[in-house]
Design a protein around this motif. Structure first.
Motif, PDB file in Angstrom:
ATOM      1  N   PRO A  44       0.838  -1.217   0.000  1.00 30.83           N
ATOM      2  CA  PRO A  44       0.000   0.000   0.000  1.00 30.83           C
ATOM      3  C   PRO A  44       0.868   1.261   0.000  1.00 30.83           C
ATOM      4  CG  PRO A  44       0.166  -0.867   2.219  1.00 30.83           C
ATOM      5  CD  PRO A  44       0.911  -1.847   1.327  1.00 30.83           C
ATOM      6  N   ASP A  45       0.271   2.391  -0.306  1.00 32.06           N
ATOM      7  CA  ASP A  45       0.968   3.676  -0.248  1.00 32.06           C
ATOM      8  C   ASP A  45       0.919   4.159   1.200  1.00 32.06           C
ATOM      9  OD1 ASP A  45       2.120   6.101  -0.612  1.00 32.06           O
ATOM     10  OD2 ASP A  45       0.762   6.786  -2.195  1.00 32.06           O
ATOM     11  N   LEU A  46       2.075   4.192   1.850  1.00 30.35           N
ATOM     12  CA  LEU A  46       2.146   4.535   3.266  1.00 30.35           C
ATOM     13  C   LEU A  46       2.519   5.992   3.505  1.00 30.35           C
ATOM     14  CD1 LEU A  46       4.098   1.357   4.428  1.00 30.35           C
ATOM     15  CD2 LEU A  46       1.632   1.728   4.515  1.00 30.35           C
ATOM     16  N   SER A  50       0.910   8.246   9.832  1.00 32.02           N
ATOM     17  CA  SER A  50       1.747   8.137  11.019  1.00 32.02           C
ATOM     18  C   SER A  50       2.278   6.710  11.093  1.00 32.02           C
ATOM     19  CB  SER A  50       0.941   8.462  12.271  1.00 32.02           C
ATOM     20  OG  SER A  50      -0.057   7.457  12.477  1.00 32.02           O
ATOM     21  N   GLU A  51       3.269   6.509  11.946  1.00 31.98           N
ATOM     22  CA  GLU A  51       3.847   5.164  12.067  1.00 31.98           C
ATOM     23  C   GLU A  51       2.784   4.154  12.510  1.00 31.98           C
ATOM     24  OE1 GLU A  51       7.366   2.809  14.547  1.00 31.98           O
ATOM     25  OE2 GLU A  51       7.229   4.992  14.627  1.00 31.98           O
ATOM     26  N   ALA A  52       1.923   4.547  13.464  1.00 33.64           N
ATOM     27  CA  ALA A  52       0.887   3.637  13.969  1.00 33.64           C
ATOM     28  C   ALA A  52      -0.118   3.295  12.876  1.00 33.64           C
ATOM     29  CB  ALA A  52       0.181   4.257  15.167  1.00 33.64           C
ATOM     30  N   ASP A  53      -0.570   4.306  12.134  1.00 34.24           N
ATOM     31  CA  ASP A  53      -1.547   4.061  11.067  1.00 34.24           C
ATOM     32  C   ASP A  53      -0.929   3.240   9.939  1.00 34.24           C
ATOM     33  OD1 ASP A  53      -3.448   5.434  12.463  1.00 34.24           O
ATOM     34  OD2 ASP A  53      -3.201   7.317  11.362  1.00 34.24           O
ATOM     35  N   ALA A  54       0.335   3.507   9.637  1.00 40.98           N
ATOM     36  CA  ALA A  54       1.013   2.752   8.583  1.00 40.98           C
ATOM     37  C   ALA A  54       1.155   1.278   8.982  1.00 40.98           C
ATOM     38  CB  ALA A  54       2.385   3.353   8.300  1.00 40.98           C
ATOM     39  N   ALA A  88       4.432   1.711  -3.861  1.00 42.63           N
ATOM     40  CA  ALA A  88       3.043   1.284  -3.698  1.00 42.63           C
ATOM     41  C   ALA A  88       2.560   0.571  -4.958  1.00 42.63           C
ATOM     42  CB  ALA A  88       2.159   2.502  -3.416  1.00 42.63           C
ATOM     43  N   GLY A  89       1.764  -0.491  -4.759  1.00 41.29           N
ATOM     44  CA  GLY A  89       1.215  -1.242  -5.882  1.00 41.29           C
ATOM     45  C   GLY A  89       2.050  -2.436  -6.301  1.00 41.29           C
TER      46      GLY A  89
END
Length: 237
Positions: A44-46, A50-54, A88-89
Motif C-alpha cells: 500500500p501507499d504509506l 503516522s507510524e501507527a496508522d502505517a 506502492a502497488g
C-alpha cells in the motif's frame, strides 16, 4: 479350457492391468496435484500516514513495516512517513519487509542579531547553517561590527545547510542620501530604512497626479546625512 488355466490367465491379466495403471499414474502425474501457490501481497501507499496508522495498514495488507530512519522535512507533518523502500502497488511475498523514512520537525534558525560576525558565524555553524554578510550599513544605535538584522529571522524553521544573510552595522558615520523620488511610498521608506534613515510623510492632494508616489524629498539625493536622520517625503493621495 481347464478352470485353473482360466483363473491363472485372469489373475495375470489383472496384475498387468494394475501395474500399467500404476506406471501411468506415476509417469504422467495422473491424480497428482501441486500445492496451490501462496498468495502474494500488494504494497500500500504509506506516505503521509503516522507510524501507527502505517503499521495497521501494513498488517491488513500482509506486509511488515520497518522504520529505517528519521529526517527533517518541511514538506511533511512531523511523524508522517515521507518515503518507503518498496513502491506502492508492487506485488511482494506476504509479510515482506518495507522500510520507511519518518519526517522530523525542521530545526530553527538561531538569533544572531547584536553579535559580531565572528560570533554569529560560530553560532550558526554549530546549528548547521552558513553565514553571509551584506555590505555594512550605517546605524546610529547599533555599534560598528554588530549585526543589525538577519534573514531568515530567528526561530524560522529551515533545513540545515541554509545560508543566513546578515546586515552589519558600520556605526554612526554619515551616509549618502538615496534618491527616492518617483518611488512608491512603501518602497521609498524601505530604501531609507536600509541605510538607517527614518521618514516623515507630508501629504498633498493634487489632481491628475499618481497617488502614493513620492513627489519630493528633503534632504536631496546624494547629500551626506547621519544615520537616524528623518527624511521629509511629499506624497500625493
Amino acid at each position: 479350457m481347464h478352470g485353473s488355466t482360466v483363473f491363472l490367465i485372469a489373475f495375470f491379466t489383472s496384475v498387468l492391468t494394475a501395474g500399467g495403471t500404476v506406471y501411468a499414474i506415476d509417469r504422467f502425474g495422473i491424480l497428482h496435484h501441486d500445492p496451490p501457490p501462496v498468495a502474494d501481497a500488494i504494497v500500500p501507499d504509506l506516505r503521509g500516514f503516522s507510524e501507527a496508522d502505517a503499521s495497521a495498514n501494513a498488517q491488513a495488507s500482509h506486509i511488515t513495516v520497518l522504520v529505517g530512519s528519521h529526517e527533517p522535512s518541511g514538506d511533511a507533518k512531523p511523524g508522517a512517513i515521507v518515503r518507503q523502500s518498496v513502491p506502492a502497488g508492487q506485488h511482494v511475498p506476504r509479510e515482506h519487509p518495507v522500510s520507511v523514512v519518518i519526517a522530523e520537525e525542521l530545526p530553527k534558525v538561531p538569533s544572531v542579531t547584536g553579535l559580531s560576525v565572528v560570533d554569529a558565524s560560530k553560532r550558526l555553524e554549530e546549528k548547521g547553517y552558513k553565514l553571509q554578510a551584506s555590505a555594512p550599513v550605517a546605524n546610529a544605535t547599533v555599534p560598528e561590527g554588530q549585526i543589525i538584522a538577519q534573514a531568515p529571522p530567528a526561530e524560522t524553521p529551515a533545513e540545515k545547510g541554509k545560508t543566513v544573510t546578515v546586515q552589519v552595522s558600520a556605526g554612526a558615520g554619515e551616509v549618502d542620501m538615496p534618491k527616492v523620488m518617483g518611488l512608491s511610498l512603501k518602497n521609498a521608506q524601505t530604501a531609507l530604512e536600509k541605510v538607517g534613515l527614518d521618514s516623515d510623510v507630508r501629504w498633498v492632494s493634487l489632481a491628475e497626479t499618481p497617488t502614493f508616489i513620492v513627489l519630493s524629498q528633503k534632504p536631496k539625493p546624494a547629500e551626506k546625512v547621519k544615520p537616524g536622520t528623518k527624511v521629509e517625503l511629499t506624497a500625493n493621495r
